[in-house]
Design a protein around this motif. Structure first.
Motif, PDB file in Angstrom:
ATOM      1  N   LYS A 106       0.873  -1.154   0.098  1.00 34.81           N
ATOM      2  CA  LYS A 106      -0.034   0.052   0.089  1.00 34.81           C
ATOM      3  C   LYS A 106       0.756   1.389   0.049  1.00 34.81           C
ATOM      4  N   ALA A 107       0.376   2.361  -0.599  1.00 33.72           N
ATOM      5  CA  ALA A 107       1.015   3.490  -0.524  1.00 33.72           C
ATOM      6  C   ALA A 107       1.056   3.975   0.698  1.00 33.72           C
ATOM      7  N   PRO A 108       1.812   4.543   1.269  1.00 31.98           N
ATOM      8  CA  PRO A 108       1.847   5.329   2.716  1.00 31.98           C
ATOM      9  C   PRO A 108       0.911   6.149   2.865  1.00 31.98           C
ATOM     10  N   GLU A 161       4.224  14.929  -0.598  1.00 34.44           N
ATOM     11  CA  GLU A 161       5.021  16.075  -0.612  1.00 34.44           C
ATOM     12  C   GLU A 161       5.253  16.879   0.852  1.00 34.44           C
ATOM     13  N   VAL A 162       4.426  16.401   1.911  1.00 29.59           N
ATOM     14  CA  VAL A 162       4.545  16.837   2.983  1.00 29.59           C
ATOM     15  C   VAL A 162       5.742  16.056   3.669  1.00 29.59           C
ATOM     16  N   ALA A 163       5.532  14.544   3.495  1.00 26.26           N
ATOM     17  CA  ALA A 163       6.652  13.661   3.862  1.00 26.26           C
ATOM     18  C   ALA A 163       8.025  14.120   3.276  1.00 26.26           C
ATOM     19  N   ALA A 164       8.174  14.446   2.131  1.00 25.27           N
ATOM     20  CA  ALA A 164       9.325  14.863   1.562  1.00 25.27           C
ATOM     21  C   ALA A 164       9.761  16.134   2.142  1.00 25.27           C
ATOM     22  N   ASP A 165       9.189  17.032   2.206  1.00 28.76           N
ATOM     23  CA  ASP A 165       9.605  18.390   2.950  1.00 28.76           C
ATOM     24  C   ASP A 165      10.326  17.998   4.392  1.00 28.76           C
ATOM     25  N   LEU A 166       9.445  17.043   5.267  1.00 33.33           N
ATOM     26  CA  LEU A 166       9.990  16.848   6.414  1.00 33.33           C
ATOM     27  C   LEU A 166      11.399  16.030   6.303  1.00 33.33           C
ATOM     28  N   ASP A 167      11.391  15.289   5.365  1.00 34.58           N
ATOM     29  CA  ASP A 167      12.524  14.463   5.191  1.00 34.58           C
ATOM     30  C   ASP A 167      13.819  15.329   4.819  1.00 34.58           C
ATOM     31  N   MET A 168      13.400  16.288   3.845  1.00 30.17           N
ATOM     32  CA  MET A 168      14.403  17.376   3.544  1.00 30.17           C
ATOM     33  C   MET A 168      14.958  18.303   4.603  1.00 30.17           C
ATOM     34  N   VAL A 169      14.074  18.575   5.429  1.00 30.29           N
ATOM     35  CA  VAL A 169      14.613  19.402   6.521  1.00 30.29           C
ATOM     36  C   VAL A 169      15.325  18.388   7.752  1.00 30.29           C
TER      37      VAL A 169
END
Ligand code: PMP
Length: 449
Positions: A35-37, A42-50
């Motif tokens: 399943k897709a998480p 895009e929010v998960a990507a932002d959090l990961d980037m920070v």
């Protein structure tokens, strides 16, 4: 009926035979693809980037720090004492022995929970006592408390207006205001922060197409520490036949001689505002939200707002803590005066040191602009290592050029403490800014993680 569900002996044997030969399908095996998480990619990507940027810069994670006692002007984290600027404990009432005692007494009398919605399973006298005291702050006819400040805005805004109506709110409005507006189904327009000329223009264009209009602002903005012109807002609302709602989350206990908020600060009659909203979690040392206004408004919400009717009543110790905090605030206005003097002192010291404090009026919230998220994060980290706990506010919470350190001041901060921290700030910010970041090297490190 027989214990074979009415089946004959033969039929039962056949059925058991069929069931025993059927292949049991493993439910995991049956799912073709993972399943897709849940959540927004895009929010998960932002959090990961920070997170990865923080790690590449060698900055310790400034979020979810565990405080080992009451977080006030100082706090203990991992056994070390810090000068603390991240708490909304504005009047130092959270942890006051009288507030603690009131909460404990309420537990002894009523227990820790009221276990159900007040409408069905009844309230406790302390609920109404607190609501009476809150209404008095605004000279309002009545007030109503909810179990979360955030949920108060969502459920109340979502329930007061709807399709065919118009909500116009300040662009720096708290998330709970925006969520309430979205839920309502009303047309939603954000006006540029504190730009009341623009608000007028927007109303002139959009008001006539809507049944009802609701203007929503905050009494004291928690990012910038500035305030709206309430007298003018009241005039605008009247001119455009709009209702006015003011969120006092950061104003109660902070603004006005007695801490009664933006109306007292601006010298206007609080009855001119249709809907007062506030939280119990900051000055009032509790948790939850409230609405104050006309008896008709409060009655309507008491019997029909989903977040009130279908949610549990305030826990008695929380109601008692908030009520006792209100009592102390009224009896000891010197706390409010001290907070305001501390805020003014810290703002003046930062300005004297050449720091950019944005539009802050210097009561309880003082931002110090750093020019970039990286400088904000590194400065906060350097300050933490030096025993000062302050939050960096970075992109995407604010635009990149609005990155800052945000200081929350309380009545409990010592004059010397404020002066020392303000004096040190300039050096710390200049120090980390001088160590220029090689962005390509940083990107390389992030990719390598
Ligand atoms: N309104 C504003 C303006 C806030 O800043 C906050 C929280 N900081 C809330 C509402 C929500 O209040 P609570 O945290 O008590 O749920």
């Amino acid at each position: 009926m027989s214990d074979s569900f009415g089946l004959s002996g033969d039929a039962k044997a056949q059925l058991l035979g069929r069931l025993s030969t059927r292949r049991v399908i493993d439910p995991v095996e049956a799912v073709p693809e993972p399943k897709a998480p849940l959540g927004r990619p895009e929010v998960a990507a932002d959090l990961d980037m920070v997170r990865r940027a923080g790690e590449a810069l060698g900055i310790t994670n400034p979020y979810f720090r565990a405080h080992e006692g009451v977080a006030g002007a100082t706090t203990v984290i991992d056994g070390k004492t810090y000068d603390n600027f991240v708490s909304y404990n504005y009047l130092g009432l959270n942890g006051d022995p009288r507030v603690n005692a009131a909460a404990k007494d309420a537990i002894d009398r009523y227990g820790t929970s009221v276990s159900a919605s007040r409408i069905v399973s009844g309230e406790r006298p302390i609920h109404r006592e607190l609501e009476r005291a809150l209404a008095d702050i605004y000279d309002a006819e009545d007030a109503l408390t909810f179990v979360s400040g955030h949920a108060t805005n969502v459920t109340v805004i979502g329930h007061l207006v709807g399709r065919g109506d118009l909500i116009v709110h300040d662009s720096l409005s708290h998330n709970s205001i925006v969520q309430g507006a979205l839920m309502s189904g009303a047309q939603r327009i954000a006006f540029p922060h504190n730009d009341l000329d623009e608000l007028e223009r927007m109303l002139a264009t959009a008001r006539s197409g809507a049944d009802r209009a609701l203007i929503v602002v905050e009494g004291h903005y928690s990012m910038d520490g500035d305030v709206p012109d309430l007298a003018r807002l009241i005039a605008i609302a009247r001119r455009h036949r709009a209702h006015l709602m003011v969120d006092e989350a950061h104003s109660l206990g902070v603004l006005g001689k007695n801490g009664h908020g933006i109306a007292e600060h601006c010298g206007v009659d609080p009855r001119e505002v249709d809907v007062w909203m506030g939280t119990l979690s900051k000055t009032l040392s509790g948790c939850g939200g409230y609405i104050a206004g006309s008896a008709a408004l409060i009655d309507y919400l008491r019997f029909s707002a989903p977040g009130f009717v279908y949610s549990v009543g305030l826990p008695p110790p929380v109601a008692a803590a908030a009520l006792e905090s209100l009592r102390i605030m009224a009896a000891e206005p010197e706390r409010v005066a001290r907070l305001q003097a501390n805020g003014a002192r810290f703002l003046a010291a930062c300005r004297a040191a050449g720091l950019d404090t944005g539009p802050s009026i210097g009561t309880a919230i003082v931002p110090v602009m750093t020019g970039s998220s990286i400088v904000a994060a590194r400065a906060a980290d350097a300050l933490f290592q030096a025993g000062v706990n302050v939050q960096p506010i970075i992109y995407p919470a604010v635009p990149e050029n609005g990155a800052r350190l945000r200081f929350f001041i309380s009545s409990k901060h010592e004059v010397g403490q404020l002066a020392t921290v303000a004096a040190r700030l300039q050096d710390v910010i200049a120090g980390v800014a001088a160590h220029g970041i090689d962005l390509s090297q940083l990107a390389h490190k992030m990719v390598a993680q």
